[in-house]
Design a protein around this motif. Structure first.
Motif, PDB file in Angstrom:
ATOM      1  N   ASN A  45       0.641 115.779 -65.706  1.00 26.57           N
ATOM      2  CA  ASN A  45       0.895 115.637 -67.139  1.00 26.57           C
ATOM      3  C   ASN A  45       2.070 114.715 -67.442  1.00 26.57           C
ATOM      4  O   ASN A  45       2.456 114.574 -68.597  1.00 26.57           O
ATOM      5  CB  ASN A  45       1.130 117.010 -67.766  1.00 26.57           C
ATOM      6  N   THR A  46       2.618 114.082 -66.413  1.00 27.40           N
ATOM      7  CA  THR A  46       3.694 113.118 -66.615  1.00 27.40           C
ATOM      8  C   THR A  46       3.139 111.705 -66.659  1.00 27.40           C
ATOM      9  O   THR A  46       1.978 111.451 -66.339  1.00 27.40           O
ATOM     10  CB  THR A  46       4.743 113.228 -65.500  1.00 27.40           C
ATOM     11  N   SER A  47       3.996 110.754 -67.037  1.00 28.98           N
ATOM     12  CA  SER A  47       3.582 109.369 -67.208  1.00 28.98           C
ATOM     13  C   SER A  47       3.056 108.781 -65.908  1.00 28.98           C
ATOM     14  O   SER A  47       3.568 109.061 -64.813  1.00 28.98           O
ATOM     15  CB  SER A  47       4.765 108.529 -67.704  1.00 28.98           C
ATOM     16  N   ALA A  48       2.036 107.931 -66.046  1.00 31.23           N
ATOM     17  CA  ALA A  48       1.506 107.194 -64.894  1.00 31.23           C
ATOM     18  C   ALA A  48       2.344 105.960 -64.587  1.00 31.23           C
ATOM     19  O   ALA A  48       2.047 105.238 -63.631  1.00 31.23           O
ATOM     20  CB  ALA A  48       0.053 106.792 -65.149  1.00 31.23           C
TER      21      ALA A  48
ATOM     22  N   VAL B 259       0.791 106.907 -71.271  1.00 31.62           N
ATOM     23  CA  VAL B 259      -0.415 107.294 -70.530  1.00 31.62           C
ATOM     24  C   VAL B 259      -0.024 108.200 -69.363  1.00 31.62           C
ATOM     25  O   VAL B 259       0.862 107.873 -68.578  1.00 31.62           O
ATOM     26  CB  VAL B 259      -1.159 106.052 -69.996  1.00 31.62           C
ATOM     27  N   THR B 260      -0.700 109.344 -69.251  1.00 30.80           N
ATOM     28  CA  THR B 260      -0.394 110.291 -68.181  1.00 30.80           C
ATOM     29  C   THR B 260      -1.329 110.104 -66.994  1.00 30.80           C
ATOM     30  O   THR B 260      -2.389 109.477 -67.094  1.00 30.80           O
ATOM     31  CB  THR B 260      -0.509 111.739 -68.679  1.00 30.80           C
ATOM     32  N   ILE B 261      -0.943 110.674 -65.864  1.00 30.45           N
ATOM     33  CA  ILE B 261      -1.807 110.668 -64.681  1.00 30.45           C
ATOM     34  C   ILE B 261      -3.123 111.372 -64.999  1.00 30.45           C
ATOM     35  O   ILE B 261      -4.199 110.920 -64.601  1.00 30.45           O
ATOM     36  CB  ILE B 261      -1.101 111.334 -63.490  1.00 30.45           C
ATOM     37  N   ASP B 262      -3.050 112.479 -65.726  1.00 32.50           N
ATOM     38  CA  ASP B 262      -4.261 113.204 -66.109  1.00 32.50           C
ATOM     39  C   ASP B 262      -5.207 112.329 -66.910  1.00 32.50           C
ATOM     40  O   ASP B 262      -6.418 112.312 -66.665  1.00 32.50           O
ATOM     41  CB  ASP B 262      -3.872 114.445 -66.927  1.00 32.50           C
ATOM     42  N   GLN B 263      -4.678 111.573 -67.860  1.00 31.95           N
ATOM     43  CA  GLN B 263      -5.528 110.693 -68.667  1.00 31.95           C
ATOM     44  C   GLN B 263      -6.135 109.587 -67.813  1.00 31.95           C
ATOM     45  O   GLN B 263      -7.293 109.198 -68.032  1.00 31.95           O
ATOM     46  CB  GLN B 263      -4.715 110.101 -69.820  1.00 31.95           C
ATOM     47  N   ALA B 264      -5.397 109.089 -66.832  1.00 27.26           N
ATOM     48  CA  ALA B 264      -5.943 108.076 -65.939  1.00 27.26           C
ATOM     49  C   ALA B 264      -7.069 108.660 -65.086  1.00 27.26           C
ATOM     50  O   ALA B 264      -8.094 108.013 -64.868  1.00 27.26           O
ATOM     51  CB  ALA B 264      -4.833 107.508 -65.054  1.00 27.26           C
ATOM     52  N   LEU B 265      -6.905 109.888 -64.610  1.00 28.04           N
ATOM     53  CA  LEU B 265      -7.962 110.539 -63.832  1.00 28.04           C
ATOM     54  C   LEU B 265      -9.212 110.764 -64.671  1.00 28.04           C
ATOM     55  O   LEU B 265     -10.328 110.744 -64.153  1.00 28.04           O
ATOM     56  CB  LEU B 265      -7.469 111.877 -63.284  1.00 28.04           C
ATOM     57  N   ARG B 266      -9.042 110.970 -65.960  1.00 27.94           N
ATOM     58  CA  ARG B 266     -10.166 111.269 -66.853  1.00 27.94           C
ATOM     59  C   ARG B 266     -10.711 110.024 -67.541  1.00 27.94           C
ATOM     60  O   ARG B 266     -11.482 110.122 -68.494  1.00 27.94           O
ATOM     61  CB  ARG B 266      -9.746 112.333 -67.874  1.00 27.94           C
ATOM     62  N   MET B 267     -10.332 108.841 -67.076  1.00 28.07           N
ATOM     63  CA  MET B 267     -10.820 107.569 -67.632  1.00 28.07           C
ATOM     64  C   MET B 267     -10.509 107.471 -69.123  1.00 28.07           C
ATOM     65  O   MET B 267     -11.343 107.043 -69.933  1.00 28.07           O
ATOM     66  CB  MET B 267     -12.331 107.401 -67.407  1.00 28.07           C
TER      67      MET B 267
ATOM     68  N   GLY C 235      -5.948 109.060 -74.309  1.00 26.08           N
ATOM     69  CA  GLY C 235      -6.545 110.382 -74.392  1.00 26.08           C
ATOM     70  C   GLY C 235      -7.603 110.549 -75.453  1.00 26.08           C
ATOM     71  O   GLY C 235      -8.071 111.667 -75.675  1.00 26.08           O
ATOM     72  N   THR C 236      -8.031 109.449 -76.107  1.00 25.14           N
ATOM     73  CA  THR C 236      -8.979 109.593 -77.220  1.00 25.14           C
ATOM     74  C   THR C 236     -10.358 109.021 -76.930  1.00 25.14           C
ATOM     75  O   THR C 236     -11.333 109.408 -77.579  1.00 25.14           O
ATOM     76  CB  THR C 236      -8.434 108.915 -78.486  1.00 25.14           C
ATOM     77  N   VAL C 237     -10.494 108.086 -75.971  1.00 25.27           N
ATOM     78  CA  VAL C 237     -11.759 107.407 -75.718  1.00 25.27           C
ATOM     79  C   VAL C 237     -12.021 107.365 -74.213  1.00 25.27           C
ATOM     80  O   VAL C 237     -11.129 107.031 -73.428  1.00 25.27           O
ATOM     81  CB  VAL C 237     -11.753 105.970 -76.287  1.00 25.27           C
ATOM     82  N   PHE C 238     -13.261 107.709 -73.816  1.00 20.82           N
ATOM     83  CA  PHE C 238     -13.672 107.591 -72.423  1.00 20.82           C
ATOM     84  C   PHE C 238     -14.148 106.170 -72.160  1.00 20.82           C
ATOM     85  O   PHE C 238     -14.971 105.632 -72.883  1.00 20.82           O
ATOM     86  CB  PHE C 238     -14.814 108.564 -72.119  1.00 20.82           C
ATOM     87  N   ARG C 239     -13.604 105.543 -71.136  1.00 21.55           N
ATOM     88  CA  ARG C 239     -14.024 104.207 -70.714  1.00 21.55           C
ATOM     89  C   ARG C 239     -13.951 104.168 -69.190  1.00 21.55           C
ATOM     90  O   ARG C 239     -12.867 104.138 -68.616  1.00 21.55           O
ATOM     91  CB  ARG C 239     -13.121 103.138 -71.322  1.00 21.55           C
ATOM     92  N   TYR C 240     -15.109 104.235 -68.550  1.00 21.59           N
ATOM     93  CA  TYR C 240     -15.136 104.262 -67.086  1.00 21.59           C
ATOM     94  C   TYR C 240     -14.577 102.953 -66.547  1.00 21.59           C
ATOM     95  O   TYR C 240     -15.078 101.872 -66.859  1.00 21.59           O
ATOM     96  CB  TYR C 240     -16.570 104.465 -66.604  1.00 21.59           C
TER      97      TYR C 240
ATOM     98  N   ALA D 131     -13.134 120.653 -65.569  1.00 21.68           N
ATOM     99  CA  ALA D 131     -12.983 120.933 -67.006  1.00 21.68           C
ATOM    100  C   ALA D 131     -13.140 119.648 -67.817  1.00 21.68           C
ATOM    101  O   ALA D 131     -12.420 118.669 -67.575  1.00 21.68           O
ATOM    102  CB  ALA D 131     -11.619 121.547 -67.282  1.00 21.68           C
ATOM    103  N   PRO D 132     -14.059 119.610 -68.789  1.00 20.64           N
ATOM    104  CA  PRO D 132     -14.256 118.409 -69.611  1.00 20.64           C
ATOM    105  C   PRO D 132     -13.253 118.340 -70.757  1.00 20.64           C
ATOM    106  O   PRO D 132     -13.625 118.232 -71.928  1.00 20.64           O
ATOM    107  CB  PRO D 132     -15.691 118.588 -70.117  1.00 20.64           C
ATOM    108  N   THR D 133     -11.971 118.383 -70.425  1.00 20.63           N
ATOM    109  CA  THR D 133     -10.937 118.462 -71.456  1.00 20.63           C
ATOM    110  C   THR D 133     -10.628 117.112 -72.090  1.00 20.63           C
ATOM    111  O   THR D 133     -10.004 117.057 -73.149  1.00 20.63           O
ATOM    112  CB  THR D 133      -9.649 119.055 -70.869  1.00 20.63           C
ATOM    113  N   GLY D 134     -11.024 116.025 -71.435  1.00 22.88           N
ATOM    114  CA  GLY D 134     -10.789 114.714 -72.013  1.00 22.88           C
ATOM    115  C   GLY D 134     -11.983 114.247 -72.808  1.00 22.88           C
ATOM    116  O   GLY D 134     -13.009 114.929 -72.902  1.00 22.88           O
ATOM    117  N   PRO D 135     -11.896 113.046 -73.398  1.00 23.76           N
ATOM    118  CA  PRO D 135     -13.060 112.478 -74.088  1.00 23.76           C
ATOM    119  C   PRO D 135     -14.203 112.288 -73.100  1.00 23.76           C
ATOM    120  O   PRO D 135     -13.976 112.023 -71.919  1.00 23.76           O
ATOM    121  CB  PRO D 135     -12.538 111.138 -74.614  1.00 23.76           C
TER     122      PRO D 135
END
Length: 463
Positions: free
Chosen positions: A229-232, A245-253, A290-295, A381-385
């Motif tokens: 949950n910290t910055s990437a 941008v967090t590591i979690d958001q990077a993992l979740r595209m 954290g708002t849009v999924f982009r593979y 867990a599908p917690t991201g977009p």
């Protein structure tokens, strides 16, 4: 007035001719670039496929690699790649050391260099000189695995179907492993391999590496070295909005960054010899994080770069060794940055062991915990977009079969180009591995195969 009219007409003709001339020049430039990419692709694949097999005491021939890895690739380079001349230099251990591929008479050949076990092959930049000194290394020792075709298995029809094109016309299955529970409560383990492959044969994982990257990050979390949950660490300085941008958001595209192609092909990195820092880290934001999924390959590479400070003491090779993934090697760019979005080589047994580790929520069979408690819940867990218009959802580096008919909703999967699949079904205690070298334009239906395997285990099949 006549002179002015003629001048105007001449200017108009010149303006019409300019785009055609510019397009012709661009065509020539693109054709030259495609040859450079094709040469880099060939050099790297010959180096990796042969080098990793030799390090694992597995037989592979140049002809077999050419037939499987170097056919049916991207349309721009497929007509070129097999015709480019190559040379292979071996070291004193008779292991592949350098592969060069000639692509243009005015340029030096493309070069891939084997950096040894635990690092694998790296592609040098276009125009780089051929290194003169080999990297000393030998061939490591491995257990000998006996394998055979099981004829009395409830999964025999499904497994044979995977090799016969039942799950995708024209697909090329190289390996299938199923480890699960039978309807009567007993264990079922079955596998099969195509000619030229065996349980320890390394193949490129392609984007299954993204799920491996997620798992390596999980190991760093378990050791207390990283918080997802910290910055990437993106952006030039703290005031840069990309720093949010967090590591979690990077993992979740879900970094919100731009990428130039759907799927983010990353050709300059994968075949052009550029580095992760040059290619993956500098894209601008176009959405709030954290708002849009982009593979995008870039997002996984950013997540990995965020934990690079842990690699001096705990490189990916250490994790693979602890997880029992004996043939897995994470390769780097020529500056030593891990290309964990795609460039990992691993055997089918390595896939199985990764799946078993995830199924057991990060605990090895000997009781050793490698991942944080609850890591399976986190990655599934599908917690991201979520992806739009797809049957599969997305977790933290793993695809989710949470809306696939006939498949338990807790099923997760690592999916890679050319038919690399690892499916984990926690509620059924099942791990499914399918490896392939599927050509462009063909697709193995992993959802249907998973559904049929689970059904066979449920009803007992032909047992």
């Amino acid at each position: 007035m006549k002179h002015l009219v003629l001048a105007a007409a001449g200017a108009a003709l010149a303006s019409l001719a300019t785009p055609a001339t510019a397009q012709s020049a661009q065509d020539r430039l693109d054709a030259r670039y495609d040859r450079a990419l094709a040469a880099g692709y060939k050099a790297l694949f010959l180096c990796s496929a042969l080098g990793h097999a030799e390090q694992s005491s597995v037989d592979r021939s140049i002809e077999h690699v050419t037939e499987m890895e170097l056919s049916g690739v991207y349309s721009a380079i497929d007509p070129i790649i097999r015709e480019l001349p190559h040379e292979i230099r071996r070291n004193s251990y008779n292991v592949v050391d350098i592969v060069t591929v000639t692509w243009h008479e005015t340029m030096l050949p493309r070069v891939a260099q084997n950096r040894g076990r635990g690092q694998g092959c790296s592609l040098l930049p276009i125009g780089h000189e051929v290194p003169s000194e080999p990297v000393a290394r030998g061939v490591s020792e491995h257990d000998i695995y006996m394998w055979h075709l099981r004829v009395s298995s409830p999964l025999r029809d499904e497994i044979e179907g995977a090799f016969e094109g039942i799950y995708g016309e024209g697909t090329r299955t190289t390996a299938v492993i199923v480890d699960g529970k039978h309807w009567n409560g007993g264990s079922v383990f079955d596998w099969n391999f195509a000619l030229g492959y065996e349980p320890r044969t390394p193949q490129r994982t392609w984007s299954v590496a993204k799920s491996m990257a997620s798992t390596i990050i999980g190991a760093a979390v378990h050791r207390g070295e990283v918080d997802v949950n910290t910055s990437a660490g993106l952006g030039a300085e703290e005031s840069d909005p990309r720093r949010e941008v967090t590591i979690d958001q990077a993992l979740r595209m879900a970094t919100g960054r731009y990428s130039d192609t759907a799927g983010n092909r990353t050709d300059p990195l994968y075949a052009g010899g550029t580095t992760v820092d040059e290619r993956a880290q500098n894209w601008p934001l176009i959405h709030m994080p954290g708002t849009v999924f982009r593979y995008a390959n870039n997002d996984t590479l950013a997540a990995v770069q965020a934990i690079e400070h842990t690699f001096e003491e705990n490189p990916p090779a250490h994790f693979f060794a602890r997880a029992g993934m004996g043939q897995a090697v994470a390769e780097t760019d020529w500056q030593g940055n891990y290309v964990l979005s795609s460039q990992v080589w691993a055997s089918s047994l390595d896939f199985l062991r990764l799946g078993q580790l995830i199924l057991n929520d990060g605990v090895m069979s000997n009781g050793e915990r490698l991942l944080p408690e609850g890591w399976l819940d986190y990655i599934s867990a599908p917690t991201g977009p979520q992806p739009e218009g797809r049957a599969f959802g997305y977790g933290a580096g793993w695809w989710l079969f949470n809306d696939v008919e006939g498949v338990p909703s807790d099923t997760i999967a690592a999916l890679g180009n050319r038919g690399q699949y690892l499916v984990v079904v926690p509620s059924r205690n099942v791990v499914i591995v399918r490896r392939g070298e599927d050509m462009v334009g063909t697709r193995f239906d992993i959802a249907a195969f998973t559904r049929d395997v689970l059904a066979a285990l449920e009803d007992g099949g032909g047992d």
